[in-house]
Write a protein that holds these residues in place. Structure first.
Motif, PDB file in Angstrom:
ATOM      1  N   VAL A 124      -0.883   3.579  15.289  1.00  0.00           N
ATOM      2  CA  VAL A 124      -0.931   2.344  14.508  1.00  0.00           C
ATOM      3  C   VAL A 124      -2.251   2.254  13.747  1.00  0.00           C
ATOM      4  CG1 VAL A 124      -1.890   0.976  16.426  1.00  0.00           C
ATOM      5  CG2 VAL A 124      -0.566  -0.163  14.632  1.00  0.00           C
ATOM      6  N   ARG A 125      -2.185   1.747  12.520  1.00  0.00           N
ATOM      7  CA  ARG A 125      -3.372   1.692  11.678  1.00  0.00           C
ATOM      8  C   ARG A 125      -4.328   0.599  12.126  1.00  0.00           C
ATOM      9  NH1 ARG A 125      -3.920   1.949   5.043  1.00  0.00           N
ATOM     10  NH2 ARG A 125      -6.195   2.117   5.039  1.00  0.00           N
ATOM     11  N   ILE A 126      -5.604   0.945  12.095  1.00  0.00           N
ATOM     12  CA  ILE A 126      -6.668  -0.017  12.394  1.00  0.00           C
ATOM     13  C   ILE A 126      -7.063  -0.666  11.068  1.00  0.00           C
ATOM     14  CG2 ILE A 126      -8.997  -0.317  13.330  1.00  0.00           C
ATOM     15  CD1 ILE A 126      -8.552   2.311  14.899  1.00  0.00           C
ATOM     16  N   MET A 158      -1.857  -5.074  12.590  1.00  0.00           N
ATOM     17  CA  MET A 158      -1.726  -3.924  13.480  1.00  0.00           C
ATOM     18  C   MET A 158      -0.252  -3.553  13.567  1.00  0.00           C
ATOM     19  SD  MET A 158      -4.736  -2.879  14.542  1.00  0.00           S
ATOM     20  CE  MET A 158      -4.422  -1.921  16.014  1.00  0.00           C
ATOM     21  N   ASP A 159       0.400  -3.500  12.383  1.00  0.00           N
ATOM     22  CA  ASP A 159       1.842  -3.238  12.356  1.00  0.00           C
ATOM     23  C   ASP A 159       2.202  -2.071  11.441  1.00  0.00           C
ATOM     24  OD1 ASP A 159       1.234  -4.415   9.929  1.00  0.00           O
ATOM     25  OD2 ASP A 159       2.959  -5.768   9.914  1.00  0.00           O
ATOM     26  N   GLN A 160       1.208  -1.343  10.988  1.00  0.00           N
ATOM     27  CA  GLN A 160       1.447  -0.242  10.056  1.00  0.00           C
ATOM     28  C   GLN A 160       1.284   1.082  10.794  1.00  0.00           C
ATOM     29  OE1 GLN A 160      -0.765  -0.416   6.385  1.00  0.00           O
ATOM     30  NE2 GLN A 160      -0.614   1.801   6.099  1.00  0.00           N
ATOM     31  N   PHE A 161       2.338   1.879  10.810  1.00  0.00           N
ATOM     32  CA  PHE A 161       2.320   3.124  11.569  1.00  0.00           C
ATOM     33  C   PHE A 161       2.060   4.336  10.677  1.00  0.00           C
ATOM     34  CE2 PHE A 161       4.949   0.185  14.047  1.00  0.00           C
ATOM     35  CZ  PHE A 161       4.305   0.261  15.268  1.00  0.00           C
ATOM     36  N   LEU A 162       1.547   5.375  11.291  1.00  0.00           N
ATOM     37  CA  LEU A 162       1.249   6.616  10.574  1.00  0.00           C
ATOM     38  C   LEU A 162       2.532   7.185   9.984  1.00  0.00           C
ATOM     39  CD1 LEU A 162      -0.780   8.898   9.865  1.00  0.00           C
ATOM     40  CD2 LEU A 162      -0.195   9.948  12.059  1.00  0.00           C
ATOM     41  N   ASN A 163       2.518   7.395   8.690  1.00  0.00           N
ATOM     42  CA  ASN A 163       3.684   7.932   7.996  1.00  0.00           C
ATOM     43  C   ASN A 163       3.242   9.202   7.265  1.00  0.00           C
ATOM     44  OD1 ASN A 163       6.166   8.321   6.865  1.00  0.00           O
ATOM     45  ND2 ASN A 163       6.288   6.330   5.856  1.00  0.00           N
ATOM     46  N   MET A 164       3.226  10.305   7.996  1.00  0.00           N
ATOM     47  CA  MET A 164       2.679  11.555   7.468  1.00  0.00           C
ATOM     48  C   MET A 164       3.551  12.718   7.913  1.00  0.00           C
ATOM     49  SD  MET A 164      -1.281  12.788   7.884  1.00  0.00           S
ATOM     50  CE  MET A 164      -1.942  14.210   6.983  1.00  0.00           C
ATOM     51  N   ASP A 214       0.819  -1.209   0.000  1.00  0.00           N
ATOM     52  CA  ASP A 214       0.000   0.000   0.000  1.00  0.00           C
ATOM     53  C   ASP A 214       0.852   1.258   0.000  1.00  0.00           C
ATOM     54  OD1 ASP A 214       1.078   0.047   2.496  1.00  0.00           O
ATOM     55  OD2 ASP A 214      -0.823  -0.144   3.586  1.00  0.00           O
ATOM     56  N   GLY A 215       2.158   1.099  -0.146  1.00  0.00           N
ATOM     57  CA  GLY A 215       3.021   2.263  -0.274  1.00  0.00           C
ATOM     58  C   GLY A 215       3.615   2.740   1.027  1.00  0.00           C
ATOM     59  N   SER A 216       3.232   2.163   2.168  1.00  0.00           N
ATOM     60  CA  SER A 216       3.818   2.577   3.432  1.00  0.00           C
ATOM     61  C   SER A 216       5.082   1.773   3.678  1.00  0.00           C
ATOM     62  CB  SER A 216       2.831   2.335   4.577  1.00  0.00           C
ATOM     63  OG  SER A 216       2.607   0.954   4.725  1.00  0.00           O
ATOM     64  N   THR A 217       5.919   2.243   4.583  1.00  0.00           N
ATOM     65  CA  THR A 217       7.168   1.564   4.845  1.00  0.00           C
ATOM     66  C   THR A 217       7.141   0.955   6.231  1.00  0.00           C
ATOM     67  OG1 THR A 217       8.051   3.720   5.452  1.00  0.00           O
ATOM     68  CG2 THR A 217       8.618   2.890   3.287  1.00  0.00           C
ATOM     69  N   GLY A 218       6.745  -0.345   6.267  1.00  0.00           N
ATOM     70  CA  GLY A 218       6.778  -1.162   7.445  1.00  0.00           C
ATOM     71  C   GLY A 218       6.698  -0.446   8.766  1.00  0.00           C
ATOM     72  N   ASN A 219       7.761  -0.575   9.572  1.00  0.00           N
ATOM     73  CA  ASN A 219       7.795  -0.004  10.901  1.00  0.00           C
ATOM     74  C   ASN A 219       8.307   1.419  10.922  1.00  0.00           C
ATOM     75  OD1 ASN A 219       6.753  -2.288  12.123  1.00  0.00           O
ATOM     76  ND2 ASN A 219       8.756  -3.267  12.234  1.00  0.00           N
ATOM     77  N   MET A 220       8.497   2.015   9.762  1.00  0.00           N
ATOM     78  CA  MET A 220       8.936   3.397   9.719  1.00  0.00           C
ATOM     79  C   MET A 220       7.726   4.301   9.950  1.00  0.00           C
ATOM     80  SD  MET A 220      11.490   3.104   6.450  1.00  0.00           S
ATOM     81  CE  MET A 220      12.124   4.761   6.593  1.00  0.00           C
TER      82      MET A 220
END
Length: 293
Positions: A43-45, A50-56, A31-37
């Motif tokens: 954390v995304r619902i 439950m391993d995708q963090f907000l990358n903004m 989905d274009g996000s970078t793992g634990n970065m």
């Protein structure tokens, strides 16, 4: 010997480069996000993960208060020109565009406001599908073992509207915010009977996410004690309700279950003196506001 040495260095360089590239590919999700970065307190619902963090990240952020100060502000165009526009809880834009703008990049929502969003599901989760949502709440409501009622409701929304990016503040981040409050005030939040406001969680997030923050419609900690201050509703979209300063005083004095709105404003003033934060409509005198709460 010299040629062999140069080849050896080039081989090492290629190996290191390929290793970094393979690590990045492994960490990058479909989905274009970078793992634990990213911002690991958020954390995304999303069903099954439950391993995708907000990358903004935003260069310029406009935080629009829900305060009645925004009535007649005529700041909508200015707000919408900012890179990211942040709103809180269920504060609407429809019908108020001239004053508060129409753009919403991110919305920070309290657990108590989740039912209000769900009542207007079409507006928040279909019409505003491009908005990123960050939800916060106590452990009892946000636990992920099937007993967290608000988390369960949000997971259902995330399943129903997979295109909407919904995140929650982690338990560790909530505890961090409690420690920040105690460090700033010298008071244990729970022992003092206080609840942190959505504004507090929002300011913590934006200081990590934004290069500069422009806050619209938020009063400072001394505003309500000044003679002749304007009397406005607590929320710009709830005319005829209790006025803002009355609500703030009531919460500040509450022995249990109150937000410390006035105390939090004094904390924001100190943060603003160390970070790129500007308060507009009304503007703040940071030297006057930066007192100990």
């Amino acid at each position: 010997m010299k040629m062999k040495s140069q080849r050896f260095h080039w081989v090492c360089l290629v190996i290191v480069t390929l290793s970094v590239l393979l690590w990045y590919v492994h960490m990058t999700r479909s989905d274009g996000s970078t793992g634990n970065m990213g911002l690991q307190g958020y954390v995304r619902i999303i069903p099954g993960r439950m391993d995708q963090f907000l990358n903004m990240h935003c260069t310029q952020c406009a935080l629009v208060s829900s305060s009645g100060q925004m009535q007649g502000a005529d700041l909508g165009k200015e707000i919408d020109q900012m890179g990211c526009v942040i709103r809180m809880n269920n504060a609407p834009t429809e019908g108020y565009e001239l004053d508060v703008g129409s753009k919403t990049s991110l919305r920070v929502v309290s657990h108590t406001s989740v039912p209000l969003l769900m009542k207007n599901e079409s507006y928040y989760f279909r019409h505003s599908a491009d908005t990123v949502y960050v939800f916060w709440g106590p452990e009892r409501n946000m636990r992920q073992d099937g007993k967290g009622q608000i988390f369960n409701a949000l997971m259902k929304m995330a399943t129903k509207h997979p295109q909407v990016k919904m995140y929650m503040v982690t338990r560790e981040k909530v505890q961090y915010c409690d420690r920040v409050f105690q460090n700033e005030t010298g008071k244990n939040r729970m022992k003092s009977g206080a609840f942190l406001s959505t504004g507090f969680f929002t300011m913590i997030l934006l200081m990590d996410m934004c290069d500069s923050i422009h806050v619209y419609g938020m009063i400072d900690d001394k505003y309500c004690s000044r003679a002749g201050h304007s009397v406005v509703p607590y929320h710009y979209y709830e005319k005829g309700r209790v006025d803002e300063c009355r609500m703030y005083r009531m919460h500040e004095r509450a022995r249990h279950g109150g937000h410390r709105f006035i105390t939090e404003k004094a904390i924001y003033a100190r943060w603003a003196s160390r970070n790129s934060v500007e308060f507009k409509h009304p503007s703040w005198n940071l030297q006057e506001s930066s007192r100990d709460p």
